[in-house]
Design a protein around this motif. Structure first.
Motif, PDB file in Angstrom:
ATOM      1  N   ARG A  36       0.755  -1.163  -0.053  1.00 45.63           N
ATOM      2  CA  ARG A  36      -0.093   0.049  -0.085  1.00 45.63           C
ATOM      3  C   ARG A  36       0.842   1.267   0.062  1.00 45.63           C
ATOM      4  O   ARG A  36       0.438   2.387  -0.574  1.00 45.63           O
ATOM      5  CB  ARG A  36      -0.852   0.047   1.067  1.00 45.63           C
ATOM      6  CG  ARG A  36      -2.069  -1.232   1.123  1.00 45.63           C
ATOM      7  CD  ARG A  36      -3.297  -0.872   2.093  1.00 45.63           C
ATOM      8  NE  ARG A  36      -4.171  -1.735   2.099  1.00 45.63           N
ATOM      9  CZ  ARG A  36      -4.463  -2.830   2.702  1.00 45.63           C
ATOM     10  NH1 ARG A  36      -3.492  -2.941   3.893  1.00 45.63           N
ATOM     11  NH2 ARG A  36      -5.458  -3.578   2.558  1.00 45.63           N
ATOM     12  N   GLU A  37       1.956   1.201   0.685  1.00 48.23           N
ATOM     13  CA  GLU A  37       2.843   2.350   0.663  1.00 48.23           C
ATOM     14  C   GLU A  37       3.646   2.474  -0.371  1.00 48.23           C
ATOM     15  O   GLU A  37       4.113   3.689  -0.713  1.00 48.23           O
ATOM     16  CB  GLU A  37       3.901   2.293   2.133  1.00 48.23           C
ATOM     17  CG  GLU A  37       3.129   2.293   3.543  1.00 48.23           C
ATOM     18  CD  GLU A  37       3.913   2.014   4.609  1.00 48.23           C
ATOM     19  OE1 GLU A  37       5.340   1.659   4.170  1.00 48.23           O
ATOM     20  OE2 GLU A  37       3.426   1.815   5.596  1.00 48.23           O
ATOM     21  N   HIS A  38       4.105   1.674  -1.358  1.00 49.82           N
ATOM     22  CA  HIS A  38       4.900   1.568  -2.405  1.00 49.82           C
ATOM     23  C   HIS A  38       4.107   1.279  -3.754  1.00 49.82           C
ATOM     24  O   HIS A  38       5.160   1.285  -4.992  1.00 49.82           O
ATOM     25  CB  HIS A  38       5.989   0.630  -2.249  1.00 49.82           C
ATOM     26  CG  HIS A  38       6.877   0.881  -1.273  1.00 49.82           C
ATOM     27  ND1 HIS A  38       6.758   0.429   0.016  1.00 49.82           N
ATOM     28  CD2 HIS A  38       8.182   1.597  -1.110  1.00 49.82           C
ATOM     29  CE1 HIS A  38       7.506   0.883   0.783  1.00 49.82           C
ATOM     30  NE2 HIS A  38       8.457   1.606   0.084  1.00 49.82           N
ATOM     31  N   ILE A  39       2.904   1.252  -3.788  1.00 49.53           N
ATOM     32  CA  ILE A  39       2.043   0.970  -4.941  1.00 49.53           C
ATOM     33  C   ILE A  39       2.272   2.193  -5.877  1.00 49.53           C
ATOM     34  O   ILE A  39       1.802   3.375  -5.549  1.00 49.53           O
ATOM     35  CB  ILE A  39       0.774   0.470  -4.916  1.00 49.53           C
ATOM     36  CG1 ILE A  39       0.254  -0.314  -5.904  1.00 49.53           C
ATOM     37  CG2 ILE A  39      -0.283   1.732  -4.228  1.00 49.53           C
ATOM     38  CD1 ILE A  39      -1.090  -0.950  -5.587  1.00 49.53           C
ATOM     39  N   GLU A  40       2.353   1.895  -7.129  1.00 52.24           N
ATOM     40  CA  GLU A  40       2.191   3.151  -8.212  1.00 52.24           C
ATOM     41  C   GLU A  40       1.569   2.481  -9.348  1.00 52.24           C
ATOM     42  O   GLU A  40       1.876   1.691 -10.094  1.00 52.24           O
ATOM     43  CB  GLU A  40       3.549   3.614  -8.714  1.00 52.24           C
ATOM     44  CG  GLU A  40       3.642   4.636  -9.665  1.00 52.24           C
ATOM     45  CD  GLU A  40       3.288   5.855  -9.298  1.00 52.24           C
ATOM     46  OE1 GLU A  40       2.841   6.925 -10.358  1.00 52.24           O
ATOM     47  OE2 GLU A  40       3.199   6.306  -8.104  1.00 52.24           O
TER      48      GLU A  40
ATOM     49  N   LEU B  16       8.840  -0.380 -15.763  1.00 50.73           N
ATOM     50  CA  LEU B  16       8.801  -1.386 -14.764  1.00 50.73           C
ATOM     51  C   LEU B  16      10.184  -1.157 -14.182  1.00 50.73           C
ATOM     52  O   LEU B  16      10.279  -1.248 -12.810  1.00 50.73           O
ATOM     53  CB  LEU B  16       8.594  -2.860 -15.445  1.00 50.73           C
ATOM     54  CG  LEU B  16       7.278  -3.228 -15.620  1.00 50.73           C
ATOM     55  CD1 LEU B  16       7.084  -4.589 -16.170  1.00 50.73           C
ATOM     56  CD2 LEU B  16       6.531  -3.550 -14.224  1.00 50.73           C
ATOM     57  N   GLN B  17      11.220  -1.077 -14.820  1.00 52.05           N
ATOM     58  CA  GLN B  17      12.573  -0.754 -14.362  1.00 52.05           C
ATOM     59  C   GLN B  17      12.815   0.292 -13.612  1.00 52.05           C
ATOM     60  O   GLN B  17      13.377   0.426 -12.338  1.00 52.05           O
ATOM     61  CB  GLN B  17      13.606  -0.803 -15.297  1.00 52.05           C
ATOM     62  CG  GLN B  17      13.643  -2.451 -16.020  1.00 52.05           C
ATOM     63  CD  GLN B  17      13.872  -3.530 -15.051  1.00 52.05           C
ATOM     64  OE1 GLN B  17      14.838  -3.389 -14.304  1.00 52.05           O
ATOM     65  NE2 GLN B  17      13.382  -4.383 -15.389  1.00 52.05           N
ATOM     66  N   GLN B  18      12.142   1.432 -14.206  1.00 50.69           N
ATOM     67  CA  GLN B  18      12.237   2.790 -13.298  1.00 50.69           C
ATOM     68  C   GLN B  18      11.707   2.487 -11.766  1.00 50.69           C
ATOM     69  O   GLN B  18      12.028   3.138 -10.653  1.00 50.69           O
ATOM     70  CB  GLN B  18      11.589   3.863 -14.193  1.00 50.69           C
ATOM     71  CG  GLN B  18      12.525   4.254 -15.341  1.00 50.69           C
ATOM     72  CD  GLN B  18      11.682   5.158 -16.406  1.00 50.69           C
ATOM     73  OE1 GLN B  18      10.732   5.572 -15.932  1.00 50.69           O
ATOM     74  NE2 GLN B  18      12.352   5.386 -17.584  1.00 50.69           N
TER      75      GLN B  18
ATOM     76  N   LYS C 288      13.092   2.618  -7.821  1.00 46.17           N
ATOM     77  CA  LYS C 288      12.579   3.645  -6.779  1.00 46.17           C
ATOM     78  C   LYS C 288      11.653   2.578  -5.836  1.00 46.17           C
ATOM     79  O   LYS C 288      11.140   3.316  -4.969  1.00 46.17           O
ATOM     80  CB  LYS C 288      11.746   4.473  -7.533  1.00 46.17           C
ATOM     81  CG  LYS C 288      12.135   5.598  -8.147  1.00 46.17           C
ATOM     82  CD  LYS C 288      11.410   6.606  -8.841  1.00 46.17           C
ATOM     83  CE  LYS C 288      10.551   5.956  -9.667  1.00 46.17           C
ATOM     84  NZ  LYS C 288       9.467   7.117 -10.424  1.00 46.17           N
ATOM     85  N   ASN C 289      11.971   1.391  -5.733  1.00 48.23           N
ATOM     86  CA  ASN C 289      11.451   0.504  -4.710  1.00 48.23           C
ATOM     87  C   ASN C 289       9.810   0.709  -4.879  1.00 48.23           C
ATOM     88  O   ASN C 289       9.083   0.399  -4.050  1.00 48.23           O
ATOM     89  CB  ASN C 289      11.880   0.527  -3.331  1.00 48.23           C
ATOM     90  CG  ASN C 289      13.322   0.281  -3.200  1.00 48.23           C
ATOM     91  OD1 ASN C 289      13.746  -0.812  -3.925  1.00 48.23           O
ATOM     92  ND2 ASN C 289      13.906   1.079  -2.421  1.00 48.23           N
ATOM     93  N   GLU C 290       9.442   0.801  -5.998  1.00 45.46           N
ATOM     94  CA  GLU C 290       7.726   0.900  -6.367  1.00 45.46           C
ATOM     95  C   GLU C 290       7.275  -0.219  -6.942  1.00 45.46           C
ATOM     96  O   GLU C 290       7.992  -0.960  -7.711  1.00 45.46           O
ATOM     97  CB  GLU C 290       7.538   2.090  -7.085  1.00 45.46           C
ATOM     98  CG  GLU C 290       7.975   3.424  -6.304  1.00 45.46           C
ATOM     99  CD  GLU C 290       7.520   4.722  -7.159  1.00 45.46           C
ATOM    100  OE1 GLU C 290       7.362   5.814  -6.562  1.00 45.46           O
ATOM    101  OE2 GLU C 290       7.383   4.643  -8.516  1.00 45.46           O
ATOM    102  N   ILE C 291       5.937  -0.506  -6.843  1.00 41.17           N
ATOM    103  CA  ILE C 291       5.370  -1.626  -7.443  1.00 41.17           C
ATOM    104  C   ILE C 291       4.447  -1.057  -8.485  1.00 41.17           C
ATOM    105  O   ILE C 291       3.446  -0.413  -8.006  1.00 41.17           O
ATOM    106  CB  ILE C 291       4.727  -2.582  -6.490  1.00 41.17           C
ATOM    107  CG1 ILE C 291       5.504  -3.025  -5.241  1.00 41.17           C
ATOM    108  CG2 ILE C 291       3.726  -3.770  -7.319  1.00 41.17           C
ATOM    109  CD1 ILE C 291       4.754  -3.683  -4.215  1.00 41.17           C
ATOM    110  N   LEU C 292       4.538  -1.130  -9.719  1.00 45.68           N
ATOM    111  CA  LEU C 292       3.853  -0.632 -10.755  1.00 45.68           C
ATOM    112  C   LEU C 292       2.711  -1.562 -10.883  1.00 45.68           C
ATOM    113  O   LEU C 292       2.819  -2.698 -11.471  1.00 45.68           O
ATOM    114  CB  LEU C 292       4.554  -0.439 -11.961  1.00 45.68           C
ATOM    115  CG  LEU C 292       4.352   0.630 -13.041  1.00 45.68           C
ATOM    116  CD1 LEU C 292       4.245   1.925 -12.661  1.00 45.68           C
ATOM    117  CD2 LEU C 292       5.118   0.679 -14.324  1.00 45.68           C
ATOM    118  N   THR C 293       1.479  -1.173 -11.000  1.00 46.41           N
ATOM    119  CA  THR C 293       0.197  -1.829 -11.278  1.00 46.41           C
ATOM    120  C   THR C 293      -0.564  -1.083 -12.431  1.00 46.41           C
ATOM    121  O   THR C 293      -0.574  -0.096 -12.918  1.00 46.41           O
ATOM    122  CB  THR C 293      -0.594  -1.914  -9.995  1.00 46.41           C
ATOM    123  OG1 THR C 293      -1.174  -0.934  -9.591  1.00 46.41           O
ATOM    124  CG2 THR C 293       0.159  -2.443  -8.666  1.00 46.41           C
TER     125      THR C 293
END
Length: 350
Positions: A234-238, A293-295, A299-304
């Protein structure tokens, strides 16, 4: 008798175009841990199939081994189902699909079933572009064997036992795009508003539709330090986009501002409406999708969201130019045309 669901349902439950309520799309009561993300994914599948008015008896659910592979019991109880060998679900799905292409195929797998023992199977079902929806319920651990790190556990994440994972994770979404999957999406089990439209779009896509869904394991991988826990995701979702699935029949309308939306057409004319959020991202450009996805990963984000889609590639039946009639419905005279016809065919190879 807690494993039994009550038969009573409110008599005025909403019905779909087939006259069915959600009851006709449900399965048995789940025996997974309370709060498991896998149950949320099952509920999203039920909702998507109900809203699309898919006939349950025309659906085939195929899985391997693992917590995720138990879930076909928990949705679409009136459909066909098959639990295969650990990591071998793609082979069974391919055989069934080649025999009867008129069915709707759901492949349900986990990060162990797909990213470890079944990796070779996954690679080849992707490159063949088999017409199916392949869902990975990804929790980063082996829940059935008490929570060891799986191949999708992020480097540096902490297990419930306190150990730190020293290995890099396998990024299944990036892998699927690289190998040529024609539909790739990523989501979170706790985001029903995004997951249901993605499943609908995957069902309408003619080809291999891959959904990697982060699904926290509440028993073994929901602790501080885990990158697959509810709080961390929830904190890292993008999100790449706000997503809606536009059915074929109703008038198409949009509530998005001009210049901020795009429509992606499926093979049958249905549309996916996207409100683009990610910079320099194009869902129909493989390089753009991989870069996004790599970007996010850096940044330790989860791209959805919907990451990549290609509606131009042939599925496996199109590549092999199979008969329009499903193979299991062909009669003896179709399969054995006689000595003269066989002689003519053999002479053509001389």
């Amino acid at each position: 008798m807690s494993y039994l669901k009550p038969l009573f349902r409110h008599p005025k439950l909403p019905k779909n175009k087939l006259g069915y309520t959600l009851k006709e799309y449900e399965g048995s009561l789940s025996t997974l841990c309370a709060g498991c993300g896998h149950d949320s994914i099952s509920a999203a599948i039920v909702q998507a199939c109900f809203e699309l008015s898919i006939e349950p008896h025309k659906v085939a659910k195929i899985s391997g081994i693992g917590c995720s592979s138990k879930t076909p019991t928990y949705f679409l109880g009136n459909s066909h189902g098959f639990n295969s060998v650990h990591g071998r679900m793609p082979s069974v799905a391919t055989g069934a699909n080649m025999a009867n292409k008129d069915m709707v195929y759901f492949g349900v797998s986990g990060d162990g079933d797909s990213a470890s023992i079944g990796m070779g199977q996954l690679v080849h079902v992707i490159r063949r572009n088999l017409n199916m929806v392949y869902i990975v319920m990804n929790n980063g651990c082996y829940g059935l064997t008490k929570g060891q790190d799986s191949a999708t556990a992020d480097q540096g994440s902490k297990s419930k036992a306190g150990s730190i994972n020293p290995f890099q994770a396998i990024d299944l979404a990036s892998l699927a795009i690289e190998l040529g999957a024609s539909f790739v999406a990523q989501s979170f089990s706790g985001d029903k508003l995004q997951l249901v439209p993605l499943i609908k779009a995957a069902l309408h896509h003619k080809g291999f539709a891959f959904l990697n869904v982060i699904s926290p394991c509440v028993t073994f991988n929901n602790n501080p330090g885990s990158t697959k826990s509810y709080d961390y995701v929830r904190e890292h979702i993008e999100a790449t986009s706000s997503l809606d699935f536009v059915p074929e029949m109703p008038e198409i309308k949009t509530k998005y501002d001009e210049g901020k939306s795009t429509r992606v057409a499926m093979h049958d004319g249905t549309l996916i409406q996207l409100n683009k959020l990610a910079n320099d991202w194009d869902p129909e450009d493989r390089i753009s999708a991989v870069n996004a996805l790599q970007q996010a990963r850096s940044k330790n984000e989860i791209l959805t969201g919907l990451l990549y889609v290609n509606t131009e590639w042939n599925d496996l039946h199109g590549t092999l130019n199979t008969h329009q009639t499903p193979l299991n419905k062909l009669k003896e005279e179709d399969l054995c045309p006689g000595d003269e016809a066989l002689k003519e065919i053999n002479d053509g190879f001389r």
